[in-house]
Design a protein around this motif. Sequence first.
Motif, PDB file in Angstrom:
ATOM      1  N   CYS A 213      15.447  32.658  63.088  1.00 29.13           N
ATOM      2  CA  CYS A 213      15.410  33.115  64.538  1.00 29.13           C
ATOM      3  C   CYS A 213      16.934  33.822  64.613  1.00 29.13           C
ATOM      4  O   CYS A 213      17.815  33.083  64.329  1.00 29.13           O
ATOM      5  CB  CYS A 213      15.329  32.048  65.578  1.00 29.13           C
ATOM      6  N   HIS A 214      17.193  34.745  65.426  1.00 27.35           N
ATOM      7  CA  HIS A 214      18.437  35.536  65.424  1.00 27.35           C
ATOM      8  C   HIS A 214      18.495  35.787  66.976  1.00 27.35           C
ATOM      9  O   HIS A 214      17.962  36.231  67.658  1.00 27.35           O
ATOM     10  CB  HIS A 214      18.311  36.921  64.719  1.00 27.35           C
ATOM     11  N   LEU A 215      19.650  35.081  67.440  1.00 27.17           N
ATOM     12  CA  LEU A 215      20.132  35.114  68.730  1.00 27.17           C
ATOM     13  C   LEU A 215      21.269  35.938  68.990  1.00 27.17           C
ATOM     14  O   LEU A 215      22.213  35.625  68.148  1.00 27.17           O
ATOM     15  CB  LEU A 215      20.186  33.611  69.352  1.00 27.17           C
ATOM     16  N   HIS A 216      21.512  36.603  69.916  1.00 25.28           N
ATOM     17  CA  HIS A 216      23.018  37.364  70.321  1.00 25.28           C
ATOM     18  C   HIS A 216      23.406  36.599  71.615  1.00 25.28           C
ATOM     19  O   HIS A 216      22.454  36.594  72.571  1.00 25.28           O
ATOM     20  CB  HIS A 216      22.816  38.589  70.465  1.00 25.28           C
ATOM     21  N   ILE A 217      24.615  35.901  71.335  1.00 25.27           N
ATOM     22  CA  ILE A 217      25.130  35.260  72.466  1.00 25.27           C
ATOM     23  C   ILE A 217      26.223  36.206  73.083  1.00 25.27           C
ATOM     24  O   ILE A 217      27.202  36.351  72.440  1.00 25.27           O
ATOM     25  CB  ILE A 217      25.391  33.604  72.403  1.00 25.27           C
ATOM     26  N   ALA A 218      26.108  36.456  74.374  1.00 28.73           N
ATOM     27  CA  ALA A 218      27.376  37.445  75.040  1.00 28.73           C
ATOM     28  C   ALA A 218      28.386  36.622  75.383  1.00 28.73           C
ATOM     29  O   ALA A 218      28.246  35.089  75.445  1.00 28.73           O
ATOM     30  CB  ALA A 218      26.524  37.994  76.240  1.00 28.73           C
ATOM     31  N   ASP A 219      29.344  36.983  75.689  1.00 33.39           N
ATOM     32  CA  ASP A 219      30.611  36.279  76.235  1.00 33.39           C
ATOM     33  C   ASP A 219      30.310  35.474  77.352  1.00 33.39           C
ATOM     34  O   ASP A 219      31.050  34.504  77.552  1.00 33.39           O
ATOM     35  CB  ASP A 219      31.930  37.248  76.442  1.00 33.39           C
ATOM     36  N   ASP A 220      29.384  36.062  78.279  1.00 33.98           N
ATOM     37  CA  ASP A 220      29.116  35.224  79.462  1.00 33.98           C
ATOM     38  C   ASP A 220      28.096  34.086  79.178  1.00 33.98           C
ATOM     39  O   ASP A 220      27.694  33.392  80.139  1.00 33.98           O
ATOM     40  CB  ASP A 220      28.529  36.142  80.612  1.00 33.98           C
ATOM     41  N   GLY A 221      27.540  34.082  78.082  1.00 34.78           N
ATOM     42  CA  GLY A 221      26.707  32.790  77.537  1.00 34.78           C
ATOM     43  C   GLY A 221      25.333  33.349  77.709  1.00 34.78           C
ATOM     44  O   GLY A 221      24.207  32.594  77.399  1.00 34.78           O
TER      45      GLY A 221
END
Length: 199
Positions: A182-190
């Motif tokens: 599973c590939h998740l991208h987490i932005a700076d704001d969560g």
Amino acid sequence: MDLILMRHPPPDVAPDVCYGSTDVPPVDTMLPFATNTMLRRLGNTLDGRRVTSIHSSPLYRARHAAQWMAGQLGLHLAVDERLAEMDFGAWEMRRWDDIDRKALDAWAADVCGYAPPGGECARDVVRRMDAWARALRAQATGKDEVHVVVGHAGPIRLHTATTLRLPTAACLSWTLDFGHLCHLHIADDGQARLIRWNA
């Protein structure tokens, strides 16, 4: 930052047995192919980027593959108890068909809050996975970091639901095969975005 959660290789246990937090080993004869395939899948996901860190559940079926992958990537392996599979308590190593039907029905009716005798409920797993992820984000130094976890289907599904702000049980039925990710991208704001599932 990116978070890539990989399910461990196939365990050496019958498919109808509840094995959760029991430290069952991986299938020895499948390990070389399984770990090489996991590394190839990871490489296909990275698009040329380097892995920043690799983490693992302490359970051998995950830790063995993670240790080998860390060696191939030239990284130190971080092992964390919070990444372990759900503890099914008194149900561990029993055939699902031998577990009291009323207890299984109670669990199905309240997956988040019901815990098998002496075990964990899904909410417990969510809390420890969330604590691990918050600590990781607090240590992150750049938005282009890629962190890899070799873990277990239950925690991966639950953490994905939580991270995407879905109901806790939303993705428990999603297929996640052994050795897949599973590939998740987490932005700076969560805020999180699902890039790949079961890839």
